[in-house]
Design a protein around this motif. Structure first.
Motif, mmCIF file in Angstrom:
data_model
loop_
_atom_site.group_PDB
_atom_site.id
_atom_site.type_symbol
_atom_site.label_atom_id
_atom_site.label_comp_id
_atom_site.label_asym_id
_atom_site.label_seq_id
_atom_site.Cartn_x
_atom_site.Cartn_y
_atom_site.Cartn_z
ATOM 1 N N ALA A 201 0.838 -1.204 0.000
ATOM 2 C CA ALA A 201 0.000 0.000 0.000
ATOM 3 C C ALA A 201 0.871 1.251 0.000
ATOM 4 C CB ALA A 201 -0.928 -0.006 1.217
ATOM 5 N N LEU A 204 2.346 1.851 -3.441
ATOM 6 C CA LEU A 204 1.359 2.434 -4.362
ATOM 7 C C LEU A 204 1.210 3.938 -4.118
ATOM 8 C CD1 LEU A 204 -1.370 -0.351 -4.250
ATOM 9 C CD2 LEU A 204 -0.308 0.532 -6.332
ATOM 10 N N LEU A 205 1.110 4.316 -2.853
ATOM 11 C CA LEU A 205 0.966 5.733 -2.520
ATOM 12 C C LEU A 205 2.205 6.517 -2.927
ATOM 13 C CD1 LEU A 205 -0.700 5.709 1.024
ATOM 14 C CD2 LEU A 205 -1.778 6.008 -1.203
ATOM 15 N N GLN A 208 2.580 7.719 -6.338
ATOM 16 C CA GLN A 208 1.753 8.890 -6.671
ATOM 17 C C GLN A 208 2.085 10.071 -5.750
ATOM 18 O OE1 GLN A 208 -0.815 9.719 -8.839
ATOM 19 N NE2 GLN A 208 -0.476 7.889 -10.065
ATOM 20 N N THR A 246 -15.580 -2.462 -9.800
ATOM 21 C CA THR A 246 -14.529 -1.783 -9.028
ATOM 22 C C THR A 246 -13.213 -2.558 -9.118
ATOM 23 O OG1 THR A 246 -16.114 -0.794 -7.490
ATOM 24 C CG2 THR A 246 -13.853 -1.029 -6.705
ATOM 25 N N LYS A 249 -11.537 -1.801 -12.349
ATOM 26 C CA LYS A 249 -10.893 -0.479 -12.340
ATOM 27 C C LYS A 249 -9.570 -0.538 -11.573
ATOM 28 C CE LYS A 249 -15.067 2.319 -12.768
ATOM 29 N NZ LYS A 249 -16.182 2.794 -11.950
ATOM 30 N N HIS A 250 -9.553 -1.291 -10.470
ATOM 31 C CA HIS A 250 -8.314 -1.406 -9.685
ATOM 32 C C HIS A 250 -7.243 -2.140 -10.492
ATOM 33 C CE1 HIS A 250 -10.471 -0.839 -5.539
ATOM 34 N NE2 HIS A 250 -10.435 0.243 -6.266
ATOM 35 N N LEU A 253 -5.629 0.060 -12.952
ATOM 36 C CA LEU A 253 -4.639 0.956 -12.343
ATOM 37 C C LEU A 253 -3.330 0.220 -12.054
ATOM 38 C CD1 LEU A 253 -5.070 4.000 -10.910
ATOM 39 C CD2 LEU A 253 -4.522 2.659 -8.902
ATOM 40 N N LEU A 254 -3.432 -1.102 -11.786
ATOM 41 C CA LEU A 254 -2.244 -1.884 -11.431
ATOM 42 C C LEU A 254 -1.592 -2.539 -12.653
ATOM 43 C CD1 LEU A 254 -3.662 -3.739 -8.271
ATOM 44 C CD2 LEU A 254 -2.141 -1.752 -8.283
ATOM 45 N N LEU A 260 1.894 -7.309 -8.856
ATOM 46 C CA LEU A 260 0.910 -6.720 -7.945
ATOM 47 C C LEU A 260 -0.517 -7.001 -8.439
ATOM 48 C CD1 LEU A 260 1.229 -5.220 -5.320
ATOM 49 C CD2 LEU A 260 1.042 -3.059 -6.532
ATOM 50 N N GLU A 262 -1.412 -9.609 -10.148
ATOM 51 C CA GLU A 262 -1.696 -11.014 -9.882
ATOM 52 C C GLU A 262 -2.090 -11.206 -8.414
ATOM 53 O OE1 GLU A 262 1.534 -13.760 -10.027
ATOM 54 O OE2 GLU A 262 0.192 -15.498 -9.965
ATOM 55 N N TYR A 264 -3.342 -8.960 -6.398
ATOM 56 C CA TYR A 264 -4.678 -8.375 -6.207
ATOM 57 C C TYR A 264 -5.751 -9.381 -6.614
ATOM 58 C CZ TYR A 264 -8.589 -5.096 -6.395
ATOM 59 O OH TYR A 264 -9.795 -4.476 -6.171
ATOM 60 N N ASP B 90 -21.178 2.480 -6.087
ATOM 61 C CA ASP B 90 -20.530 3.113 -7.231
ATOM 62 C C ASP B 90 -21.368 3.011 -8.507
ATOM 63 O OD1 ASP B 90 -18.575 3.436 -5.379
ATOM 64 O OD2 ASP B 90 -16.963 2.523 -6.556
ATOM 65 N N THR B 113 -13.041 5.050 -5.940
ATOM 66 C CA THR B 113 -12.653 4.513 -7.243
ATOM 67 C C THR B 113 -13.241 5.268 -8.422
ATOM 68 O OG1 THR B 113 -12.525 2.321 -6.273
ATOM 69 C CG2 THR B 113 -12.713 2.408 -8.645
ATOM 70 N N ARG B 181 -8.095 7.161 -6.755
ATOM 71 C CA ARG B 181 -8.236 5.742 -7.056
ATOM 72 C C ARG B 181 -7.023 4.962 -6.521
ATOM 73 N NH1 ARG B 181 -9.992 3.959 -13.001
ATOM 74 N NH2 ARG B 181 -11.779 5.182 -12.340
ATOM 75 N N THR B 182 -5.860 5.569 -6.604
ATOM 76 C CA THR B 182 -4.659 4.937 -6.044
ATOM 77 C C THR B 182 -4.815 4.741 -4.535
ATOM 78 O OG1 THR B 182 -3.312 5.978 -7.740
ATOM 79 C CG2 THR B 182 -2.159 5.141 -5.791
ATOM 80 N N VAL B 185 -7.138 1.787 -4.015
ATOM 81 C CA VAL B 185 -6.486 0.487 -4.215
ATOM 82 C C VAL B 185 -5.542 0.199 -3.035
ATOM 83 C CG1 VAL B 185 -4.973 -0.897 -5.674
ATOM 84 C CG2 VAL B 185 -6.608 0.653 -6.728
ATOM 85 N N ALA B 186 -4.787 1.195 -2.633
ATOM 86 C CA ALA B 186 -3.874 1.015 -1.492
ATOM 87 C C ALA B 186 -4.663 0.638 -0.240
ATOM 88 C CB ALA B 186 -3.060 2.289 -1.267
ATOM 89 N N PHE B 189 -5.538 -3.006 -0.129
ATOM 90 C CA PHE B 189 -4.433 -3.803 0.406
ATOM 91 C C PHE B 189 -4.347 -3.638 1.924
ATOM 92 C CE2 PHE B 189 -3.122 -4.011 -4.021
ATOM 93 C CZ PHE B 189 -2.506 -5.249 -4.118
ATOM 94 N N ALA B 190 -4.343 -2.407 2.390
ATOM 95 C CA ALA B 190 -4.071 -2.134 3.803
ATOM 96 C C ALA B 190 -5.232 -2.479 4.726
ATOM 97 C CB ALA B 190 -3.696 -0.657 3.981
ATOM 98 N N PHE B 193 -7.609 -6.560 2.289
ATOM 99 C CA PHE B 193 -6.761 -7.754 2.200
ATOM 100 C C PHE B 193 -6.173 -8.098 3.575
ATOM 101 C CE2 PHE B 193 -5.743 -7.011 -2.605
ATOM 102 C CZ PHE B 193 -7.020 -7.436 -2.933
#
Lengths: 276, 276
Positions: A201, A204-205, A208, A246, A249-250, A253-254, A260, A262, A264, B90, B113, B181-182, B185-186, B189-190, B193
């Motif tokens: 996570a 990813l942040l 950006q 959703t 869309k994720h 982005l990946l 990553l 895979e 996800y 959404d 998202t 959106r990033t 997604v993050a 994960f955090a 997941f």
């Protein structure tokens, strides 16, 4: 107390086994577990006589902290201690154990994954003393809230370890080697893999230029929720809703990161499967 | 304030934009986000005039809690509110937005998202108001510590949303749709997941008749550690040490569950790859 499976926390206060004599303890190892256990046992009034480590400096540092003598050769380890705590890497347990001489002391390792049988034939009385926690050297942890799983080569040994553990933790369980290994695997999921989720996570942040502070409250809340709830009952997110739009869309982005993407997909699928 | 990327928390106290007039707000939706945002906005002195939901009972419940009027038809939604908060799934955002009539009010959605463009052409002034948190209806969350990401169709709209968000949170950021959106997604994960890791750990323990309480202190400590540390710096476990022997023992224990074994392997490999 027989070596049975105890599924609830033992009521330490009510146990007649909590009154044990002062022990002379040798710490073999100077890593995180040796450090945290050593300090807690010292605080509980036990006598740590020696700290052995291959690393002289670390042996001295921990020995100073617990009022013990540092030794750098296994041949210098005392013959007559009551308890030897082997807090070394799993693959070093056997070889270190074989290099020390023990009269009638009790020899234990602290590994979640390694069976009690690794110590077979090395000492007459052997056991395991496994704290279920993640330790960092620099961060203090209140061991009283940390579950400790004990196993002994005889009911008498289990009893002794149970009593000792109860001096430093409110949550002591007798457990066989298969159960302990299960706890260790479960802890890998709940701690190591979880921390890796935080790592991903954060990555990813960072890509950006966004700060990890954005997720820290969410992470705290996620861990807090399951302190009282069953994890499955508080699962949220697109996968548990089977919200394919959703998730698509994720994945878009990946797309630049196949590994990553895979992961996800696999984790989302695991959540979906678990729901079924 | 222009719609630029702000990478540090805005100093709300120093901002000249915090003095906004009282708004008349319509909540569209009655789920977790609508509930938590609605209550926080009401507490901050805003006027929630209506709550719309397909579910009559839930609309009434939330309306009662925030002193609003419940409405069950989109045609009954007020024409003249200052702000319309679309806190629906959404895939319902666009269709709900198209069914309401807005004079010169501001229309926002709350999705991580979904892009701002989903609202294009529906209202003159549009935006996004995304709280980065996991909400359960039954559990109160202190929104002041919850980051809120805002985006507006113009600098004026961004400014207004930023000011409003600052009334309920100390951590407000302007963010574009790709960044948001990033973050989402993050957050999967955090949070999502991560919670699934807890679910899998609990399943492993339950199969051995062991209580999840064994792992709760470990989970709390794992989340606590990264409140001040970078996650990669506190990674522990067999994978980060590339301890193949322990990983093999774990895989042996998981052999009866091919899906879980595969996940264990993939996650361990991801940790190993990340180290490189």
């Amino acid at each position: 107390m027989p070596v049975t499976i105890i599924k609830a926390w033992t009521d330490v206060q009510a146990s007649s086994t909590t009154h044990i004599v002062l022990m002379e303890i040798v710490l073999l190892g100077s890593g995180n577990i040796a450090t945290h256990l050593g300090k807690a046992l010292k605080m509980a009034g036990q006598n740590i006589s020696q700290v052995w480590s291959r690393n002289n400096e670390k042996a001295t540092e921990l020995a100073d902290a617990v009022g013990a003598v540092p030794v750098s050769e296994l041949s210098e380890v005392s013959y007559s201690a009551d308890l030897y705590i082997l807090a070394v890497n799993d693959d070093a347990i056997r070889s270190v154990a074989e290099q020390i001489s023990i009269s009638d002391g009790l020899l234990v390792h602290t590994s979640g994954t390694t069976g009690l049988d690794v110590l077979e034939g090395v000492a007459g009385r052997t056991g395991v003393f496994y704290p279920v926690q993640t330790f960092s050297k620099s961060k203090a942890v209140d061991l009283r809230k940390v579950p400790i799983a004990v196993e002994g080569s005889s009911p008498e040994v289990t009893n002794t370890l149970h009593s000792l553990a109860s001096r430093i933790s409110e949550k002591v369980m007798s457990m066989n080697s298969v159960q302990r290994r299960t706890v260790h695997v479960a802890a890998v999921f709940a701690c190591n893999f979880t921390n890796h989720m935080y790592v991903l996570a954060n990555k990813l942040l960072a890509d950006q230029h966004l700060d990890f502070d954005l997720l820290r409250p969410l992470i705290a809340e996620t861990a807090l929720k399951i302190q009282t709830a069953e994890p499955a009952s508080v699962q949220t997110g697109p996968a548990v809703r089977d919200d394919q739009s959703t998730m698509d869309k994720h994945l878009e982005l990946l797309a630049d990161d196949p590994a990553l993407s895979e992961l996800y997909g696999k984790l989302s699928q695991s959540i979906i499967n678990y729901q079924k």
